[in-house]
Design a protein around this motif. Sequence first.
Motif, PDB file in Angstrom:
ATOM      1  N   UNK A 106       0.835  -1.208   0.000  1.00 28.73           N
ATOM      2  CA  UNK A 106       0.000   0.000   0.000  1.00 28.73           C
ATOM      3  C   UNK A 106       0.868   1.256   0.000  1.00 28.73           C
ATOM      4  N   UNK A 107       0.337   2.314  -0.604  1.00 36.01           N
ATOM      5  CA  UNK A 107       0.944   3.639  -0.571  1.00 36.01           C
ATOM      6  C   UNK A 107      -0.123   4.638  -0.176  1.00 36.01           C
ATOM      7  N   UNK A 108       0.264   5.881  -0.035  1.00 36.18           N
ATOM      8  CA  UNK A 108      -0.663   6.971   0.302  1.00 36.18           C
ATOM      9  C   UNK A 108      -1.498   6.658   1.537  1.00 36.18           C
ATOM     10  N   UNK A 109      -0.818   6.398   2.642  1.00 31.96           N
ATOM     11  CA  UNK A 109      -1.473   6.126   3.929  1.00 31.96           C
ATOM     12  C   UNK A 109      -2.479   4.982   3.806  1.00 31.96           C
ATOM     13  N   UNK A 110      -2.083   3.944   3.055  1.00 37.12           N
ATOM     14  CA  UNK A 110      -2.889   2.737   2.838  1.00 37.12           C
ATOM     15  C   UNK A 110      -4.183   3.001   2.078  1.00 37.12           C
ATOM     16  N   UNK A 111      -4.225   4.088   1.299  1.00 41.96           N
ATOM     17  CA  UNK A 111      -5.403   4.372   0.490  1.00 41.96           C
ATOM     18  C   UNK A 111      -5.366   3.647  -0.853  1.00 41.96           C
ATOM     19  N   UNK A 112      -4.179   3.370  -1.345  1.00 44.12           N
ATOM     20  CA  UNK A 112      -4.016   2.687  -2.623  1.00 44.12           C
ATOM     21  C   UNK A 112      -3.216   1.415  -2.376  1.00 44.12           C
ATOM     22  N   UNK A 113      -3.881   0.265  -2.542  1.00 43.92           N
ATOM     23  CA  UNK A 113      -3.251  -1.017  -2.227  1.00 43.92           C
ATOM     24  C   UNK A 113      -3.378  -1.985  -3.397  1.00 43.92           C
ATOM     25  N   UNK A 114      -2.477  -2.978  -3.408  1.00 42.28           N
ATOM     26  CA  UNK A 114      -2.524  -4.015  -4.427  1.00 42.28           C
ATOM     27  C   UNK A 114      -2.192  -5.347  -3.768  1.00 42.28           C
TER      28      UNK A 114
END
Length: 122
Positions: A106-114
Amino acid sequence: MKRFLLAAMLILPSAAFASPQALDGTWMRDDGNARVRIAPCGDKICATNLWIGDTSKGEAPGDKLVMDLSQQPDGSFSGTAYDAKRDSTYSMTVKVGKGELTTRGCILAKLLCRDVGWKAVD
């Protein structure tokens, strides 16, 4: 006797918990496009690309992700992963199953995850 059994249950590791060694090995991504080797590297865990099928997204053999993970009560591992090629740090969770892993970066404070599934390679 009951006290002994209770103490043994608290001291002995649960079968539900995976050890960091469960991550150690060669893994194929579920889409068949990448093969990585996960192994200890110092006090961290490194995932190194061994083979990449589609290099159009900038992935290459030898690229390394350095993970600083700790085991969670549910048996998963979580922490951070550093990608030196992109100079980026991600939140990382790894769930371990028999012969399989699921990674969540995740990036962006866990807002965008894969999420990515992996199968053990013999």
